[in-house]
Design an enzyme around this catalytic site. Structure first.
Site, PDB file in Angstrom:
ATOM      1  N   ASP A  44       0.834  -1.206   0.000  1.00 61.91           N
ATOM      2  CA  ASP A  44       0.000   0.000   0.000  1.00 61.91           C
ATOM      3  C   ASP A  44       0.871   1.259   0.000  1.00 61.91           C
ATOM      4  OD1 ASP A  44      -2.323   1.457   0.007  1.00 61.91           O
ATOM      5  OD2 ASP A  44      -2.653   1.285   2.164  1.00 61.91           O
ATOM      6  N   ASN A  92     -10.489  -2.761  -6.866  1.00 61.43           N
ATOM      7  CA  ASN A  92      -9.643  -1.818  -7.603  1.00 61.43           C
ATOM      8  C   ASN A  92     -10.116  -1.585  -9.037  1.00 61.43           C
ATOM      9  OD1 ASN A  92      -6.530  -2.890  -6.023  1.00 61.43           O
ATOM     10  ND2 ASN A  92      -7.965  -1.278  -5.433  1.00 61.43           N
TER      11      ASN A  92
END
Length: 267
Positions: A44, A92
């Site tokens: 991340d 996503n």
């Protein structure tokens, strides 16, 4: 401005001997007989890294992809058998179309690169993608098959790329497979237990399917639908640094913290 100052400080440390000395001390403190067999990483902070550099989002994703090779080497050098990387979730796909398209181009390129990487073949690393692969563009699926086929006979180390992946979706897919077998009479409903579900997950063919340690970068402290069945007793480690800026000392700190904990498995 503050973030840029932090970045400049990191660069200064990278060039200094202080970091190398600390890295050596950390490495020597690691107990080689108590290593996690399977490490999973939630990578991340790519987009926030791009902001620090004043670049577009793709630049952050590019840096994040480049970091993967380095981290895999650190894990292999320690003797960690399995690494699972959370690259792209099913959620996503909801990001802006241009960003998703560029990510798909990057995935295609990187799967071909890892398939032809000399270190992958030298150390006999098996590469696999886990997730709803059919949701990916055909060119990405082709690159994945290329990488998987070129490494399918290796079993010294294992790298799993979680792409088009969701932990809840994985369980749904497993349940559907089991339900079909019940329907055709291959399985009795009374036979359904934890072990049976284990056998129908994406990670079922691994010797160590459940991660001992899950690392998440960027300072966020949540699992984000990642390996939610397999992580029931995983140790969790959160660090503030963004993924593209992740250093060997950060990796070693995570291992050291894992070794300091006493794993009870509910006992």
């Amino acid at each position: 401005m503050g973030k840029r100052v932090v970045l400049d400080f990191y660069k200064f440390l990278e060039k200094s001997k202080i970091l190398k000395i600390y890295e050596k001390i950390l490495e020597e403190s690691i107990d080689k007989d108590n290593l996690p067999k399977h490490i999973a990483i939630i990578m991340d902070g790519n987009r926030r890294t791009a902001e620090i550099y004043g670049k577009d989002k793709y630049y952050g994703h590019y840096l994040g992809a480049e970091k993967v090779r380095e981290v895999l080497r650190w894990a292999r050098e320690l003797g960690i058998k399995v690494v699972t990387l959370y690259a792209f979730s099913t959620e996503n796909f909801n990001r802006p179309k241009e960003e998703v398209n560029k990510l798909m181009e990057l995935f295609e390129k990187k799967f071909y690169e890892i398939a032809d990487d000399k270190e992958i073949h030298k150390y006999k690393v098996r590469v696999r993608a886990i997730g709803r692969i059919h949701l990916l563009p055909e060119n990405v699926q082709k690159a994945i098959k290329y990488a998987e086929n070129k490494t399918k006979n290796y079993n010294n180390f294992f790298v799993n790329i979680a792409i088009a992946y969701g932990g809840q979706q994985e369980i749904i897919d497993a349940v559907k497979k089991i339900a079909w077998k019940v329907k055709i009479g291959e399985i009795d409903p009374e036979d359904i237990d934890k072990e049976l579900i284990d056998k129908h997950l994406y990670t079922s063919d691994l010797q160590y399917p459940n991660p001992d340690l899950i690392i998440r970068t960027s300072g966020e402290e949540r699992i984000s639908n990642f390996l939610i069945w397999q992580s029931s007793y995983s140790e969790l480690y959160f660090c503030d640094i963004y993924w593209p800026l992740f250093r060997k000392i950060d990796f070693l700190r995570a291992i050291r913290e894992y070794q300091r904990r006493h794993r009870r498995f509910g006992k």
